[in-house]
Enzyme design. Structure first.
Site, mmCIF file in Angstrom:
data_model
loop_
_atom_site.group_PDB
_atom_site.id
_atom_site.type_symbol
_atom_site.label_atom_id
_atom_site.label_comp_id
_atom_site.label_asym_id
_atom_site.label_seq_id
_atom_site.Cartn_x
_atom_site.Cartn_y
_atom_site.Cartn_z
ATOM 1 C CE LYS A 139 -2.047 1.686 3.680
ATOM 2 N NZ LYS A 139 -2.949 1.813 4.910
ATOM 3 C CG ASP A 157 -7.710 3.192 1.892
ATOM 4 O OD1 ASP A 157 -8.515 2.658 1.183
ATOM 5 O OD2 ASP A 157 -7.803 4.104 2.332
#
Ligand code: SF4
Length: 228
Positions: A139, A157
């Site tokens: 991420k 996310d």
């Protein structure tokens, strides 16, 4: 006699042709939340290193609070080398408002040191090199790739997970598989923007507990509309 063939159950209109539906959603989101990934990112930063540190600080913290901490942090420690040599207690105090400062401080120290030692003080530009930095996952790496370098990267996310599931753009709960599913639906040039637009829509409209379907401008393509 011709044996009867059992027909598969027909999907509802909203679930048909996920690729076409995904493109409609992307087009509408681009109208609602215009801009490049760099423009859409709310984390204030002046270079890739500051973005990397801001992304680490943003774990379990709002972007607004991270933005409040960043100027003081980089006034005291302007470069990766400065930050790598920071006093841990002083660093903890500087980043304390972002929460979890006792775990974030060693993370920042380790990343800064690795960038100085392995990359001569420059943030690397590949997923492999970024995720080889201590504590940096896909991420964070995708944020840096897409926002700092305008390279393909789709950060996943909690908002991206929730929206892609509600929109039936994925059937997975695994962030890596979700990233693969979304990347297959959109051109690489749009990956960063798609992620940030889903995040913005997740914060403003498709919120976790009670999504505001009555206000949602992509509701016509959402199989989950009104189901909460
Ligand atoms: S219609 Fe409702 S569930 Fe679907 S994306 Fe919009 S707010 Fe979320």
């Amino acid at each position: 006699m011709v044996p009867s063939v059992r027909q598969p159950k027909s999907p509802g209109p909203a679930r048909r042709r996920p690729l076409a539906r995904a493109r409609k959603i992307a087009d509408r989101l681009a109208l609602i939340y215009p801009g490049t990934a760099t423009e859409l990112c709310a984390l204030v930063h002046r270079n890739p290193f500051e973005l990397l540190i801001a992304t680490i600080l943003s774990a379990q913290c709002t972007d607004e609070r991270v933005n409040m901490v960043m100027p003081g942090l980089f006034l005291r420690y302007p470069t990766p080398k400065d930050l790598a040599g920071a006093d841990r207690t002083e660093l903890e105090n500087l980043i304390r408002p972002t929460g979890f400062f006792r775990s974030k401080a060693p993370h920042i120290l380790g990343v800064s040191e690795a960038i100085v030692m392995r990359h001569d003080g420059e943030v690397p530009r590949t997923m492999e090199e970024l995720t080889a930095l201590p504590g940096v996952g896909r991420k964070t790496a995708n944020v840096v790739l897409s926002v700092a370098f305008s390279l393909p990267g789709l950060p996943v996310d909690t908002h991206v997970i929730r929206l892609s599931q509600r929109l039936k753009l994925t059937e997975s709960a695994d962030p890596v598989k979700i990233e693969q599913d979304l990347c297959a639906l959109f051109p690489a040039s749009q990956w960063g923007e798609i992620s940030l637009r889903l995040i913005l829509h997740g914060r403003k409209v498709c919120v976790a507990r009670r999504p505001r379907c009555e206000l949602c401008e992509i509701a016509e393509w959402c199989p989950s509309r009104g189901k909460f």
